[in-house]
Design a protein around this motif. Structure first.
Motif, short mmCIF file in Angstrom:
data_model
loop_
_atom_site.label_atom_id
_atom_site.label_comp_id
_atom_site.label_asym_id
_atom_site.label_seq_id
_atom_site.Cartn_x
_atom_site.Cartn_y
_atom_site.Cartn_z
N LEU A 4 73.42 35.32 99.06
CA LEU A 4 73.10 34.05 98.58
C LEU A 4 74.36 33.66 97.85
N SER A 5 75.05 34.27 97.25
CA SER A 5 76.19 33.89 96.25
C SER A 5 77.39 33.29 97.34
N ASP A 6 77.41 34.19 98.48
CA ASP A 6 78.50 33.97 99.38
C ASP A 6 78.00 32.73 100.21
N PHE A 7 76.82 32.48 100.44
CA PHE A 7 76.37 31.22 101.08
C PHE A 7 76.77 29.95 100.44
N THR A 8 76.33 30.18 99.20
CA THR A 8 76.40 28.91 98.11
C THR A 8 77.80 28.61 98.19
N THR A 9 78.82 29.65 97.80
CA THR A 9 80.28 29.57 97.63
C THR A 9 80.72 28.85 99.20
N LEU A 10 80.54 29.46 100.18
CA LEU A 10 80.97 28.75 101.48
C LEU A 10 80.42 27.46 101.60
N ALA A 93 84.10 41.80 101.30
CA ALA A 93 82.68 41.91 101.31
C ALA A 93 81.78 40.67 101.20
N VAL A 94 82.02 40.12 102.54
CA VAL A 94 81.21 38.87 102.71
C VAL A 94 80.41 38.79 103.56
N SER A 95 79.20 38.12 103.43
CA SER A 95 78.02 37.96 104.35
C SER A 95 78.50 37.63 105.60
N ARG A 96 78.30 37.97 106.90
CA ARG A 96 78.74 37.74 108.10
C ARG A 96 77.90 36.37 108.37
N ALA A 97 76.52 36.32 107.83
CA ALA A 97 75.54 35.38 108.23
C ALA A 97 76.10 34.02 107.40
N ALA A 98 76.51 34.19 106.29
CA ALA A 98 77.14 33.04 105.44
C ALA A 98 78.22 32.50 106.11
N VAL A 99 78.96 33.14 106.64
CA VAL A 99 80.33 32.57 107.17
C VAL A 99 79.81 31.17 108.23
#
Length: 249
Positions: A4-10, A93-99
């Protein structure tokens, strides 16, 4: 929680990049506004559709607004891939789905802003929907489904293209297809061949469902077809995007 954090940041990062691209904002916001004035005040008097033309054309303009924001998504995704941004994320270590999902979310938000602007202008110049609260919810739900479906296709195009320019060109058919639907004139008034194409392409049932909901006369059959198209296009776009993302890794 990290995803979720990765998603928000991207999403925030993509938003900042979008704000620095005037052409993308122009296509997403200004062109649909220009179209509504052109279709209503320049061409509207030439069409006989049985109702006030602004009531007829607004659902089509909503879908057209989505199409005009799609090329920016394809270009942004391709730029991330060709400039090495996605490659850098792969080793972190970033979520692939978030990218990829962050691009879909930003496209959805940008499209909803454009659609809100379109509806506000339409109301100001005479659009008078008779939808109930539940039918407005149906309109919002179908619009979001359509945006998500086209966004995933745009992401797939962006990943498959070799350059940002070719990515933008790949999304052009999604911008043009609404013009070959019942967005601006009834499909039944078109010539042979074009009429059949308009009737069986995905945007016509989506537009007709929106039109039925906004006028308070929804059709269950058209709605089922529209939702099926949206879900099918979402699945195709997602699978293509995932395959292209893995292939180019």
């Amino acid at each position: 929680m990290n995803a979720l954090s990765d998603f928000t940041t991207l999403v925030r990062r993509n938003f900042r990049h979008a704000m620095r691209t005037p052409l993308a904002l122009f296509n997403a916001l200004i062109v649909p506004v220009f179209l509504i004035f052109m279709m209503v005040y320049v061409f509207g008097g030439a069409f006989s559709v049985g109702v006030a033309y602004i009531d007829y054309v607004t659902p089509g303009l909503i879908i057209t607004a989505i199409g005009y924001g799609i090329s920016a998504t394809a270009i942004a995704v391709n730029a991330d891939m060709t400039t090495g941004f996605i490659d850098r994320l792969r080793v972190m270590a970033v979520s692939r789905a978030a990218v990829l999902g962050a691009h879909v979310v930003l496209t959805t938000l940008r499209s909803l802003v454009a659609i809100t602007l379109i509806v506000a202008i339409a109301l100001a110049i005479g659009f008078r929907p008779s939808a109930t609260f539940a039918q407005w919810l149906g309109v919002i739900g179908l619009v979001v489904l359509t945006v998500v479906a086209l966004s995933w296709l745009a992401v797939a195009f962006g990943l498959a293209a070799g350059t940002p320019e070719s990515a933008g060109m790949a999304a052009v058919p999604l911008m043009l297809l609404p013009f070959l639907s019942s967005a601006f004139v009834p499909a039944g008034t078109m010539g042979p061949g074009v009429r059949q194409f308009a009737e069986y392409q995905p945007f016509t049932p989506i537009i007709e469902t929106l039109r039925g909901l906004l006028t308070g006369r929804p059709s269950a059959g058209t709605a089922v077809t529209a939702v099926a198209w949206c879900l099918g296009l979402t699945l195709v776009g997602y699978l293509l995007a995932r395959a292209n993302f893995t292939k180019r890794g």
